[in-house]
Design a protein around this motif. Structure first.
Motif, PDB file in Angstrom:
ATOM      1  N   PHE A  50       0.832  -1.201   0.000  1.00 39.97           N
ATOM      2  CA  PHE A  50       0.000   0.000   0.000  1.00 39.97           C
ATOM      3  C   PHE A  50       0.870   1.256   0.000  1.00 39.97           C
ATOM      4  CE2 PHE A  50      -1.877   3.362   2.715  1.00 39.97           C
ATOM      5  CZ  PHE A  50      -2.871   3.780   1.847  1.00 39.97           C
ATOM      6  N   THR A  64       2.318   1.947  -3.417  1.00 40.00           N
ATOM      7  CA  THR A  64       1.396   2.580  -4.365  1.00 40.00           C
ATOM      8  C   THR A  64       1.347   4.090  -4.125  1.00 40.00           C
ATOM      9  OG1 THR A  64      -0.513   2.182  -2.917  1.00 40.00           O
ATOM     10  CG2 THR A  64      -0.021   0.507  -4.585  1.00 40.00           C
ATOM     11  N   LEU A  65       1.348   4.497  -2.859  1.00 36.59           N
ATOM     12  CA  LEU A  65       1.381   5.932  -2.550  1.00 36.59           C
ATOM     13  C   LEU A  65       2.691   6.555  -3.027  1.00 36.59           C
ATOM     14  CD1 LEU A  65      -0.121   6.160   1.061  1.00 36.59           C
ATOM     15  CD2 LEU A  65      -1.275   6.431  -1.141  1.00 36.59           C
ATOM     16  N   SER A 109      -4.325  -0.079  -4.456  1.00 38.65           N
ATOM     17  CA  SER A 109      -4.051   0.657  -3.218  1.00 38.65           C
ATOM     18  C   SER A 109      -5.212   0.511  -2.241  1.00 38.65           C
ATOM     19  CB  SER A 109      -3.797   2.138  -3.520  1.00 38.65           C
ATOM     20  OG  SER A 109      -4.937   2.749  -4.084  1.00 38.65           O
TER      21      SER A 109
END
Length: 490
Positions: free
Chosen positions: A146, A149-150, A444
């Motif tokens: 996650f 993805t950010l 995400s």
């Protein structure tokens, strides 16, 4: 690893897969020749057709385009001083003067050979990195994925566009567009406005075509200029070949720069070729002729530009962080085939990763031979009036968009988003972060729900999450820090 590589080579050498690779090479060469299109548009045009194909054949087709666009874009750069793609800008500085001096064949052949070696070196680096980085990737859980993805959205947003805030905003808009349709972790539909067409979200094919193909076609038509008014080629191919071998270490150094810079998401080919060019200019001897027709000014950016593909695929395949706009579209194509990038690419999807590496190598060799063969007729093709071939391309794009869901909404969305993309282009706002946001929106959200469901909020204290969080913070500081340094120097 060696045994898996041999099996992947056997898959790539399958006659059907070789045929699709050759088709991709031909399409990539044509796309590179036409200024303003580039590999992003080339792969975007293929997305409607790869859906439902055999994954091996589809990958051969897409990587064929990816691998050779940066080779064929040398034609307009050298012959007419027009960049075929963003990555061929630096080639013009010395390539075009060489053509004006009657050494067009020498410049083209040197560019083709150095591009081939650069592409091969990039693929080798990608192969060597896999066993080193594989344990790290396999240790990643949903919290780390996650955060990655950010990080991907932040990096693309900060490194694209003249103002970092623009890239971040466009990336966030992409995230919002990616939430349209069915929620991945809840039984509900979002932002569909009771339009059945949007229940499955915005088709990725339509989005990519509208944001990359339509604005470029509008620009070609509005320029009202022929690509060129001459089709003359002079000079010696053998001389260009000898130039490359005389400067073999420059090829290796430049390819290393291209691979390294390509592995940094968001840097982009429009920067890599210039970095390689200026590095060559600063490190070689007798550099007084740089900018007026030095063959080394062609060799350095061309080898770096092709080598970057191997570097770009490192974050794209292994971390699901697209290294460029073209890589984002490639990742979208893999998703359409049911191939999820990330840790699986060094685990159950390892054969696909190795096939991509082999395809990069073989496609570069094919492309070099074909570019030599078509050099003379290509110089005549570039005299075509854009008003004659743009309608043909528009028909292909419309048919491709309609194949996404075979709904009239595809064409309506193509024109609407295409107009929006053209406005962004005219305002000099980056478009690539939007595609990245759409591609990363669903994974995400999935990773976030899994992380909270499994660890509640304890996942925020995991070492990997902390490290990636610090990197994201540094990325946000990048823009202001650069501006502060520039103001301090003044």
């Amino acid at each position: 690893m060696i045994e898996a590589a041999i099996q992947a080579l056997a898959t790539v050498l399958d006659p059907i897969n070789l045929l699709f690779m050759l088709l991709g090479v031909l399409i990539g060469i044509l796309i590179g020749i036409l200024p303003g299109l580039g590999g992003t548009v080339g792969i975007a045009l293929l997305l409607p057709f790869v859906f439902g194909m055999d994954p091996d054949s589809a990958i051969a087709l897409m990587i064929g385009v990816l691998a050779v666009t940066q080779t064929s874009d040398t034609f307009p750069s050298v012959l007419f001083g027009i960049p075929g793609t963003a990555g061929s800008q630096a080639t013009i500085v010395d390539g075009y003067p060489l053509a004006q001096q009657g050494h067009a064949r020498r410049a083209l052949s040197a560019a083709f050979i150095s591009s081939m070696f650069g592409g091969i070196i990039g693929a080798i680096v990608l192969f060597l990195v896999i066993p080193i980085i594989r344990p790290v990737i396999l240790s990643f859980g949903s919290p780390e994925l996650f955060m990655l993805t950010l990080l991907g959205i932040c990096i693309m947003g900060m490194l694209l566009g003249k103002k970092p805030i623009q890239g971040i905003l466009i990336g966030l808009v992409g995230l919002l567009l990616g939430t349209i349709g069915a929620a991945p972790a809840a039984p509900e539909y979002r932002f569909t406005f009771d339009w059945l067409y949007l229940y499955d979200g915005i088709p990725l094919v339509v989005l990519v075509l509208s944001f990359f193909a339509i604005p470029e076609l509008i620009q070609l038509v509005s320029s009202e200029k022929k690509i060129s008014s001459t089709g003359k080629l002079e000079g010696s191919n053998l001389q260009g070949l000898l130039d490359v071998f005389r400067n073999k270490w420059l090829v290796v150094r430049s390819a290393g720069i291209g691979t390294l810079m390509g592995a940094i998401p968001g840097v982009g080919s429009s920067i890599i070729d210039w970095i390689a060019y200026f590095f060559a200019k600063k490190t070689v001897k007798n550099n007084e002729k740089f900018g007026t027709g030095d063959i080394r000014g062609v060799i350095a950016p061309e080898s770096a530009n092709n080598a970057k593909d191997g570097g770009i695929l490192i974050p794209t395949l292994l971390f699901s962080i697209p290294g460029s706009g073209t890589a984002a579209v490639l990742m979208a194509g893999l998703i359409l085939m049911g191939v999820q990038t990330g840790p699986s690419m060094v685990d159950e999807n390892m054969p696909i990763t190795l096939s991509i590496i082999w395809t990069l190598v073989i496609a570069n060799i094919f492309a070099t031979g074909l570019c030599f063969f078509i050099a003379k007729p290509v110089s005549l093709l570039t005299t075509i009036d854009p008003n004659k071939f743009v309608p043909f391309l528009l028909i292909i794009i419309s048919v491709g968009a309609y194949q996404a869901s075979r709904d009239w909404g595809d064409l309506l969305l193509l024109l609407t988003l295409g107009f929006l993309a053209w406005i962004l282009r005219e305002l000099d706002w980056p478009r690539i972060p939007l595609i990245i946001g759409v591609v990363l929106a669903i994974p995400s959200e999935q990773y976030l729900f899994i992380s909270i469901g499994r660890y509640e909020f304890d996942w925020l204290t995991r070492p990997g999450v902390t490290i990636i969080g610090v990197i994201i913070f540094l990325v946000f500081l990048y823009g202001p820090l650069v501006n502060f340094i520039k103001s301090f120097k003044k």
